[in-house]
Design a protein around this motif. Structure first.
Motif, PDB file in Angstrom:
ATOM      1  N   ALA A 162       0.834  -1.201   0.000  1.00 41.41           N
ATOM      2  CA  ALA A 162       0.000   0.000   0.000  1.00 41.41           C
ATOM      3  C   ALA A 162       0.865   1.246   0.000  1.00 41.41           C
ATOM      4  CB  ALA A 162      -0.916  -0.003   1.215  1.00 41.41           C
ATOM      5  N   PRO A 163       0.518   2.195  -0.888  1.00 38.52           N
ATOM      6  CA  PRO A 163       1.289   3.442  -0.901  1.00 38.52           C
ATOM      7  C   PRO A 163       1.152   4.159   0.434  1.00 38.52           C
ATOM      8  CG  PRO A 163      -0.305   3.362  -2.715  1.00 38.52           C
ATOM      9  CD  PRO A 163      -0.566   2.191  -1.843  1.00 38.52           C
ATOM     10  N   GLY A 164       2.219   4.663   0.921  1.00 40.17           N
ATOM     11  CA  GLY A 164       2.191   5.437   2.156  1.00 40.17           C
ATOM     12  C   GLY A 164       2.169   4.610   3.426  1.00 40.17           C
ATOM     13  N   LYS A 165       2.347   3.291   3.319  1.00 40.69           N
ATOM     14  CA  LYS A 165       2.287   2.424   4.508  1.00 40.69           C
ATOM     15  C   LYS A 165       3.309   2.869   5.561  1.00 40.69           C
ATOM     16  CE  LYS A 165       4.093  -1.669   4.187  1.00 40.69           C
ATOM     17  NZ  LYS A 165       4.344  -3.098   3.911  1.00 40.69           N
ATOM     18  N   ALA A 166       4.541   3.095   5.149  1.00 46.61           N
ATOM     19  CA  ALA A 166       5.582   3.526   6.086  1.00 46.61           C
ATOM     20  C   ALA A 166       5.262   4.910   6.638  1.00 46.61           C
ATOM     21  CB  ALA A 166       6.943   3.524   5.409  1.00 46.61           C
ATOM     22  N   LEU A 167       4.704   5.781   5.801  1.00 46.80           N
ATOM     23  CA  LEU A 167       4.352   7.124   6.249  1.00 46.80           C
ATOM     24  C   LEU A 167       3.257   7.061   7.311  1.00 46.80           C
ATOM     25  CD1 LEU A 167       4.812  10.176   5.836  1.00 46.80           C
ATOM     26  CD2 LEU A 167       2.946  10.111   4.169  1.00 46.80           C
ATOM     27  N   GLY A 168       2.286   6.184   7.112  1.00 47.13           N
ATOM     28  CA  GLY A 168       1.217   6.020   8.089  1.00 47.13           C
ATOM     29  C   GLY A 168       1.737   5.496   9.417  1.00 47.13           C
ATOM     30  N   ARG A 169       2.636   4.548   9.353  1.00 44.80           N
ATOM     31  CA  ARG A 169       3.203   3.995  10.585  1.00 44.80           C
ATOM     32  C   ARG A 169       4.095   5.012  11.286  1.00 44.80           C
ATOM     33  NH1 ARG A 169       4.361  -2.135   8.356  1.00 44.80           N
ATOM     34  NH2 ARG A 169       2.175  -2.764   8.478  1.00 44.80           N
ATOM     35  N   PHE A 170       4.865   5.752  10.517  1.00 50.03           N
ATOM     36  CA  PHE A 170       5.705   6.809  11.095  1.00 50.03           C
ATOM     37  C   PHE A 170       4.826   7.866  11.761  1.00 50.03           C
ATOM     38  CE2 PHE A 170       7.706  11.007  10.608  1.00 50.03           C
ATOM     39  CZ  PHE A 170       8.866  10.804  11.351  1.00 50.03           C
ATOM     40  N   GLY A 171       3.766   8.281  11.073  1.00 48.84           N
ATOM     41  CA  GLY A 171       2.845   9.273  11.633  1.00 48.84           C
ATOM     42  C   GLY A 171       2.181   8.785  12.906  1.00 48.84           C
ATOM     43  N   ALA A 172       1.751   7.525  12.898  1.00 49.70           N
ATOM     44  CA  ALA A 172       1.117   6.952  14.092  1.00 49.70           C
ATOM     45  C   ALA A 172       2.101   6.910  15.253  1.00 49.70           C
ATOM     46  CB  ALA A 172       0.589   5.554  13.777  1.00 49.70           C
ATOM     47  N   ALA A 173       3.354   6.551  14.972  1.00 51.42           N
ATOM     48  CA  ALA A 173       4.380   6.515  16.024  1.00 51.42           C
ATOM     49  C   ALA A 173       4.619   7.910  16.588  1.00 51.42           C
ATOM     50  CB  ALA A 173       5.679   5.933  15.471  1.00 51.42           C
ATOM     51  N   CYS A 174       4.676   8.902  15.723  1.00 46.91           N
ATOM     52  CA  CYS A 174       4.869  10.292  16.183  1.00 46.91           C
ATOM     53  C   CYS A 174       3.701  10.735  17.067  1.00 46.91           C
ATOM     54  CB  CYS A 174       4.996  11.242  14.989  1.00 46.91           C
ATOM     55  SG  CYS A 174       6.518  11.082  14.052  1.00 46.91           S
ATOM     56  N   LEU A 175       2.485  10.448  16.609  1.00 47.30           N
ATOM     57  CA  LEU A 175       1.297  10.842  17.377  1.00 47.30           C
ATOM     58  C   LEU A 175       1.254  10.174  18.741  1.00 47.30           C
ATOM     59  CD1 LEU A 175      -1.501  10.784  14.654  1.00 47.30           C
ATOM     60  CD2 LEU A 175      -0.836  12.747  16.042  1.00 47.30           C
TER      61      LEU A 175
END
Length: 158
Positions: A85-98
């Protein structure tokens, strides 16, 4: 699980800096840092800019009410099997930051009774009226960054 570890690093780093700021005498502030940032010691008893500071129990309750679903959503994002899925790493990085940033501020609210804020933006950015008086911490920065990343991630998922 690297993203959960990253969230724990954000939590640990921010709590470490907050503890260091709290141990310094008030007379040591403000300290001018590189890039024009100023290190100050501010206790925020409410939400952003001390909103609802006279209702600490309500603030703690609302923060916990927001954190719990965020935490479980983040775990779901971390563990979700997405082929490519496009952006999978970005989503996980964002969730970790939040979750890392939110956990740090939540810890402060429950164990200190206030959130320790310590960074003021440089004068060159204070021309923007909205951020002129903002003092923030590392957790706030990661919450902001995580919000942007997860918003972009949301554009790529169903």
């Amino acid at each position: 699980m690297i993203y959960l570890l990253f969230a724990l690093c954000i939590l640990g780093l921010d709590l470490f800096v907050k503890k260091r700021v709290e141990t310094l005498e008030d007379a040591a502030f403000p300290l001018v840092l590189a890039g024009g940032f100023t290190l100050e010691k501010h206790h925020n008893y409410g939400f952003v800019l001390n909103r609802f500071d006279r209702h600490p129990k309500l603030v703690r309750f609302i923060c916990l009410l927001i954190f719990l679903p965020l935490f479980f959503w983040s775990l779901r994002v971390f563990l979700k099997k997405e082929p490519s899925a496009p952006g999978k790493a970005l989503g996980r990085f964002g969730a970790a930051c939040l979750v890392g940033g939110a956990a740090s501020n939540l810890y402060d609210r429950f164990f200190r009774g206030y959130v320790v804020d310590y960074l003021r933006v440089p004068d060159r950015f204070r021309c923007m009226k909205k951020i002129r008086h903002v003092i923030f911490n590392i957790a706030d920065f990661f919450i902001f960054l995580g919000g942007i990343c997860t918003a972009i991630y949301g554009l790529f998922t169903e």
